[in-house]
Design a protein around this motif. Structure first.
Motif, PDB file in Angstrom:
ATOM      1  N   ARG A   1       0.827  -1.210   0.000  1.00  0.00           N
ATOM      2  CA  ARG A   1       0.000   0.000   0.000  1.00  0.00           C
ATOM      3  C   ARG A   1       0.865   1.266   0.000  1.00  0.00           C
ATOM      4  NH1 ARG A   1      -3.132  -3.236   3.639  1.00  0.00           N
ATOM      5  NH2 ARG A   1      -5.026  -3.912   2.605  1.00  0.00           N
ATOM      6  N   LYS A   2       1.905   1.262   0.834  1.00  0.00           N
ATOM      7  CA  LYS A   2       2.781   2.437   0.913  1.00  0.00           C
ATOM      8  C   LYS A   2       3.516   2.670  -0.408  1.00  0.00           C
ATOM      9  CE  LYS A   2       3.572   2.807   5.860  1.00  0.00           C
ATOM     10  NZ  LYS A   2       2.433   3.653   6.070  1.00  0.00           N
ATOM     11  N   PHE A   3       4.026   1.579  -0.993  1.00  0.00           N
ATOM     12  CA  PHE A   3       4.714   1.711  -2.275  1.00  0.00           C
ATOM     13  C   PHE A   3       3.754   2.224  -3.354  1.00  0.00           C
ATOM     14  CE2 PHE A   3       8.029  -1.775  -1.126  1.00  0.00           C
ATOM     15  CZ  PHE A   3       8.805  -0.836  -0.458  1.00  0.00           C
ATOM     16  N   ARG A   4       2.529   1.734  -3.361  1.00  0.00           N
ATOM     17  CA  ARG A   4       1.537   2.203  -4.348  1.00  0.00           C
ATOM     18  C   ARG A   4       1.228   3.684  -4.140  1.00  0.00           C
ATOM     19  NH1 ARG A   4      -2.426  -3.117  -4.204  1.00  0.00           N
ATOM     20  NH2 ARG A   4      -1.207  -4.357  -5.686  1.00  0.00           N
ATOM     21  N   GLN A   5       1.123   4.092  -2.868  1.00  0.00           N
ATOM     22  CA  GLN A   5       0.855   5.503  -2.579  1.00  0.00           C
ATOM     23  C   GLN A   5       1.988   6.397  -3.072  1.00  0.00           C
ATOM     24  OE1 GLN A   5       0.200   5.545   1.649  1.00  0.00           O
ATOM     25  NE2 GLN A   5      -1.925   4.847   1.479  1.00  0.00           N
ATOM     26  N   LYS A   6       3.199   5.867  -3.089  1.00  0.00           N
ATOM     27  CA  LYS A   6       4.357   6.640  -3.555  1.00  0.00           C
ATOM     28  C   LYS A   6       4.471   6.620  -5.080  1.00  0.00           C
ATOM     29  CE  LYS A   6       7.194   6.207   0.571  1.00  0.00           C
ATOM     30  NZ  LYS A   6       7.223   7.599   0.949  1.00  0.00           N
ATOM     31  N   GLY A   7       3.533   5.894  -5.754  1.00  0.00           N
ATOM     32  CA  GLY A   7       3.501   5.896  -7.204  1.00  0.00           C
ATOM     33  C   GLY A   7       4.379   4.850  -7.866  1.00  0.00           C
ATOM     34  N   MET A   8       4.884   3.886  -7.117  1.00  0.00           N
ATOM     35  CA  MET A   8       5.719   2.838  -7.716  1.00  0.00           C
ATOM     36  C   MET A   8       4.851   1.913  -8.569  1.00  0.00           C
ATOM     37  SD  MET A   8       8.203   1.845  -4.488  1.00  0.00           S
ATOM     38  CE  MET A   8       9.120   0.585  -5.353  1.00  0.00           C
ATOM     39  N   SER A   9       5.426   1.414  -9.651  1.00  0.00           N
ATOM     40  CA  SER A   9       4.705   0.462 -10.507  1.00  0.00           C
ATOM     41  C   SER A   9       4.641  -0.899  -9.809  1.00  0.00           C
ATOM     42  CB  SER A   9       5.424   0.316 -11.850  1.00  0.00           C
ATOM     43  OG  SER A   9       6.634  -0.423 -11.688  1.00  0.00           O
ATOM     44  N   GLU A  10       3.739  -1.742 -10.290  1.00  0.00           N
ATOM     45  CA  GLU A  10       3.590  -3.084  -9.700  1.00  0.00           C
ATOM     46  C   GLU A  10       4.892  -3.877  -9.832  1.00  0.00           C
ATOM     47  OE1 GLU A  10       0.511  -4.289  -8.045  1.00  0.00           O
ATOM     48  OE2 GLU A  10       0.534  -2.112  -8.038  1.00  0.00           O
ATOM     49  N   GLU A  11       5.570  -3.723 -10.964  1.00  0.00           N
ATOM     50  CA  GLU A  11       6.839  -4.438 -11.191  1.00  0.00           C
ATOM     51  C   GLU A  11       7.914  -3.943 -10.222  1.00  0.00           C
ATOM     52  OE1 GLU A  11       8.989  -7.452 -12.866  1.00  0.00           O
ATOM     53  OE2 GLU A  11       6.868  -7.015 -13.199  1.00  0.00           O
ATOM     54  N   GLU A  12       7.987  -2.618 -10.020  1.00  0.00           N
ATOM     55  CA  GLU A  12       8.969  -2.058  -9.079  1.00  0.00           C
ATOM     56  C   GLU A  12       8.693  -2.541  -7.653  1.00  0.00           C
ATOM     57  OE1 GLU A  12      10.189   2.315 -10.779  1.00  0.00           O
ATOM     58  OE2 GLU A  12       8.129   2.066 -10.048  1.00  0.00           O
ATOM     59  N   ILE A  13       7.430  -2.585  -7.291  1.00  0.00           N
ATOM     60  CA  ILE A  13       7.064  -3.045  -5.947  1.00  0.00           C
ATOM     61  C   ILE A  13       7.492  -4.497  -5.763  1.00  0.00           C
ATOM     62  CG2 ILE A  13       5.138  -3.581  -4.398  1.00  0.00           C
ATOM     63  CD1 ILE A  13       3.658  -1.168  -5.666  1.00  0.00           C
ATOM     64  N   LYS A  14       7.143  -5.344  -6.729  1.00  0.00           N
ATOM     65  CA  LYS A  14       7.480  -6.768  -6.621  1.00  0.00           C
ATOM     66  C   LYS A  14       8.996  -6.963  -6.546  1.00  0.00           C
ATOM     67  CE  LYS A  14       7.007  -9.763 -10.031  1.00  0.00           C
ATOM     68  NZ  LYS A  14       6.482 -10.700 -11.019  1.00  0.00           N
ATOM     69  N   ASN A  15       9.734  -6.293  -7.424  1.00  0.00           N
ATOM     70  CA  ASN A  15      11.197  -6.436  -7.416  1.00  0.00           C
ATOM     71  C   ASN A  15      11.798  -5.959  -6.096  1.00  0.00           C
ATOM     72  OD1 ASN A  15      11.208  -7.546  -9.969  1.00  0.00           O
ATOM     73  ND2 ASN A  15      11.551  -5.576 -10.993  1.00  0.00           N
ATOM     74  N   SER A  16      11.295  -4.857  -5.565  1.00  0.00           N
ATOM     75  CA  SER A  16      11.799  -4.341  -4.284  1.00  0.00           C
ATOM     76  C   SER A  16      11.543  -5.332  -3.153  1.00  0.00           C
ATOM     77  CB  SER A  16      11.131  -3.006  -3.947  1.00  0.00           C
ATOM     78  OG  SER A  16      11.495  -2.025  -4.878  1.00  0.00           O
ATOM     79  N   LEU A  17      10.340  -5.906  -3.128  1.00  0.00           N
ATOM     80  CA  LEU A  17      10.002  -6.856  -2.067  1.00  0.00           C
ATOM     81  C   LEU A  17      10.798  -8.155  -2.200  1.00  0.00           C
ATOM     82  CD1 LEU A  17       6.140  -6.277  -1.877  1.00  0.00           C
ATOM     83  CD2 LEU A  17       7.881  -5.516  -0.243  1.00  0.00           C
ATOM     84  N   VAL A  18      10.977  -8.634  -3.427  1.00  0.00           N
ATOM     85  CA  VAL A  18      11.763  -9.857  -3.646  1.00  0.00           C
ATOM     86  C   VAL A  18      13.206  -9.619  -3.201  1.00  0.00           C
ATOM     87  CG1 VAL A  18      12.717 -11.386  -5.431  1.00  0.00           C
ATOM     88  CG2 VAL A  18      10.281 -10.815  -5.460  1.00  0.00           C
TER      89      VAL A  18
END
Length: 181
Positions: A143-160
């Motif tokens: 949720r926080k990453f989405r609020q900051k405007g990160m793409s779904e791919e960026e979020i997944k890569n960051s979490l992985v």
């Protein structure tokens, strides 16, 4: 359902005898350091509305530090916590019963099987709680990453990258799909 045989159709709840469900716990389920917790039925929106059915749930915490209990119950708690010092008849009777179980190989084996099953259940509960906490943490991060405007791919890569082998990419993808803004 416990009282179903004790009340006839049309009888008032007040005609029921009091009932008690008592849990003996070697840990503090409420984290308030109390030796005893007493619960009764009340209405969720207005806790001042009590349904007086005579049903009582009592949680006894052998590791509690506050609250008044009888000497007999304290002796029982001491035995639950592994202390053999007993200073009253009730505690002595329980200690003798425990010693009898220990003297019987069959009963001791049954007891050890029971203890192992309890520990397995406790460990499963802890693991389940840890997994639920991980999922909640992932949802919050997503949720926080989405609020900051990160793409779904960026979020997944960051979490992985962050979680490495602790949480699989497949699990991260599943939580992302299930998480709503």
């Amino acid at each position: 359902m416990i009282d179903i045989d004790n009340v006839r159709s049309g009888d008032s709840y007040s005609s029921l005898s009091d009932s008690y469900i008592i849990f003996l716990m070697p840990f503090d389920p409420m984290n308030r350091r109390r030796k005893q917790y007493n619960f009764h039925l009340h209405e969720d929106e207005d806790p001042s509305l009590v349904l007086d059915t005579g049903a009582n749930v009592i949680l006894l915490n052998s590791t509690g530090e506050t609250g008044k209990i009888t000497n007999e119950l304290q002796s029982f708690f001491d035995l639950m916590n592994g202390f053999d010092l007993v200073d009253n008849q009730f505690g002595e009777e329980i200690k003798q019963d425990i010693d009898k179980v220990k003297e019987s190989p069959k009963k001791e084996r049954e007891y050890m099987d029971y203890v192992m099953k309890l520990r397995e259940s406790e460990n499963k509960g802890i693991e389940k709680g840890q997994k639920q906490e991980q999922v909640k943490m992932l949802e919050d991060l997503i949720r926080k990453f989405r609020q900051k405007g990160m793409s779904e791919e960026e979020i997944k890569n960051s979490l992985v990258d962050f979680f490495g082998e602790r949480i699989s990419e497949k699990s991260i993808s599943r939580v992302m799909a299930d998480t709503k803004d």
